[in-house]
Design an enzyme around this catalytic site. Structure first.
Site, PDB file in Angstrom:
ATOM      1  N   MET B   1      41.685  39.762  44.293  1.00 14.06           N
ATOM      2  CA  MET B   1      41.449  40.919  43.424  1.00 14.06           C
ATOM      3  C   MET B   1      40.917  40.452  42.066  1.00 14.06           C
ATOM      4  O   MET B   1      40.786  39.270  41.800  1.00 14.06           O
ATOM      5  CB  MET B   1      42.755  41.711  43.237  1.00 14.06           C
ATOM      6  CG  MET B   1      43.227  42.381  44.511  1.00 14.06           C
ATOM      7  SD  MET B   1      42.064  43.655  45.086  1.00 14.06           S
ATOM      8  CE  MET B   1      42.905  44.167  46.575  1.00 14.06           C
ATOM      9  N   CYS B   2      40.712  41.401  41.225  1.00 15.99           N
ATOM     10  CA  CYS B   2      40.143  41.101  39.920  1.00 15.99           C
ATOM     11  C   CYS B   2      41.048  41.710  38.847  1.00 15.99           C
ATOM     12  O   CYS B   2      42.063  42.310  39.151  1.00 15.99           O
ATOM     13  CB  CYS B   2      38.757  41.722  39.803  1.00 15.99           C
ATOM     14  SG  CYS B   2      37.697  41.335  41.208  1.00 15.99           S
ATOM     15  N   GLN B   3      40.684  41.552  37.604  1.00 15.62           N
ATOM     16  CA  GLN B   3      41.407  42.239  36.534  1.00 15.62           C
ATOM     17  C   GLN B   3      40.426  42.924  35.599  1.00 15.62           C
ATOM     18  O   GLN B   3      39.296  42.452  35.403  1.00 15.62           O
ATOM     19  CB  GLN B   3      42.291  41.260  35.760  1.00 15.62           C
ATOM     20  CG  GLN B   3      43.478  40.790  36.599  1.00 15.62           C
ATOM     21  CD  GLN B   3      44.750  40.563  35.774  1.00 15.62           C
ATOM     22  OE1 GLN B   3      44.819  40.858  34.577  1.00 15.62           O
ATOM     23  NE2 GLN B   3      45.769  40.049  36.438  1.00 15.62           N
TER      24      GLN B   3
END
Lengths: 267, 267
Positions: B1-3
């Site tokens: 995932m990313c932020q």
């Protein structure tokens, strides 16, 4: 007026040396200090650095001079505001997406009689005649080829025709790139040089800096540099003729024959 | 995932403090090291800095941490690649022009069943599901409102409907901005804080750094910071509920009434 700098290569190359001399013209050796910008194509990607500070003193320009970004197509611009106020939204190059590719554009000259025209798909964000001309080109290319990018022999004459029409409104020196090709139109002033084997040393006009490309380049490298005025004082630059539209690919200008089929020139 | 990291303010503000902590998560305190990007709106202008290097060690990220760019709307992203390879063309935020304004978009989550759909005006340059979702939103907004940007009470329900449809394909936390508003959709995880008078000191979680906003801010300043997880350990962050779409303007979330007329909330 403004100044233009472009690069088209057959492999990823950094533009630090040329950008060093070009940058100095933005407030140090010349007075193009109303902002600057540079776009780097890296594969399909494009990153653009913009600043409304003079390039000679900008912290972002300092990063670009010192941080070698390797790119096959570069479009850079230093601005001396004429039409449109000083501001980040009026800094070139401008970018838009067409046919799933990024397109970037930078302009030198004034187009005082160019109207904004009817509202097309692409619209200006800022106030310059330059962005208006770019949006016009993008709109007309999309209208003419709505589905996908046509082969160069179809694209080139269409771009040439619309370029001539826009150029009738004033001065229209420009650099335009889709990441593979660099389109270069000379209305009044542009020149280029192709650096390839055997390489030699080059010395900047605007800074006392020499680079020996023989030490840095491999025999296969080929790099075309396009600029408003030549950047080095010990190389022979080719003047582009007023009215001429060139397309650079893999570091060379393409040659178009009468039937518009294009071939890479034997430089 | 990313932020994700976003900022929306009532006046130009730099994001250096929040970006310092956020950056550390790209390879230092967390493993989101497959590239990063940040977009700053400055008036109508938008400049985007992208890099496929980890944000914790990127030379461009270092410049952003140290060079205060004052902006009213910021969208930033650090990437951990899932759909689409590591590469500059897949770094968020993505940008497009619509209605003569720049729009920027960054996404956290996966949308594995989202198809590219028919070829619209806006097309992906890279390979991510995120850029595909962004192009879908831009195409649908243009189709629905072809002439100009509608008032927020017309835009919001349309955006909410298309957001829900896209979110049904997976996880769709996003930040979207037109330079005036910051649209924030929470699918699984997002929170925000509004900093306003009386200001206090804030201490980062990811770096041992404290800033006393009382010394830096004026009584009129109001800044909303939105992030995937809270960035400070001595402030109270508000969790955004899954399925919630917020619109921030002038540093506050707008409140929509039943008839979609919107008012600035009394925060």
């Amino acid at each position: 007026m403004c100044q233009l700098l472009g690069m088209n290569c057959n492999g990823p190359t950094d533009i630090c040396f040329s950008f060093e001399g070009f940058c100095a013209r933005g407030g140090k050796t010349d007075d193009h200090k109303d902002g600057w910008g540079i776009a780097f194509f890296e594969g399909a990607a494009c990153r653009v650095f913009l600043d409304d500070k003079p390039s000679a003193t900008s912290a972002i320009a300092k990063l670009i001079r010192e941080y070698p970004i390797k790119s096959t197509n570069v479009v850079a611009h230093i601005r001396k505001a004429t039409i449109g106020p000083v501001g980040l939204e009026n800094c070139h190059p401008f970018t838009r997406e067409l046919w799933g590719r990024h397109w970037v554009f930078a302009h030198n000259g004034d187009l005082p009689t160019l109207k904004s025209g009817s509202l097309g798909t692409y619209r200006s964000v800022g106030q310059t005649d330059s962005e208006r001309a770019f949006c016009l080109i993008m709109n007309q290319l999309r209208d003419k080829f709505p589905q996908q990018q046509p082969p160069m022999e179809e694209l080139f004459p269409v771009l040439q025709e619309m370029t001539q029409a826009i150029a009738s409104h004033g001065i229209f020196n420009y650099l335009l790139s889709d990441g593979k090709h660099l389109f270069v139109h000379c209305s009044t002033k542009l020149c280029y040089i192709v650096r390839q084997s055997p390489f030699a040393a080059a010395h900047l006009i605007d800074e006392d800096l020499t680079v020996d490309f023989q030490e840095l380049a491999t025999p296969c490298d080929r790099v075309a540099i396009i600029a408003t005025t030549c950047l080095t004082d010990n190389e022979t630059w080719t003047t582009i003729q007023p009215g001429e539209l060139l397309v650079f690919q893999d570091g060379l200008p393409l040659i178009f024959q009468d039937d518009w089929a294009c071939k890479v020139s034997r430089y």
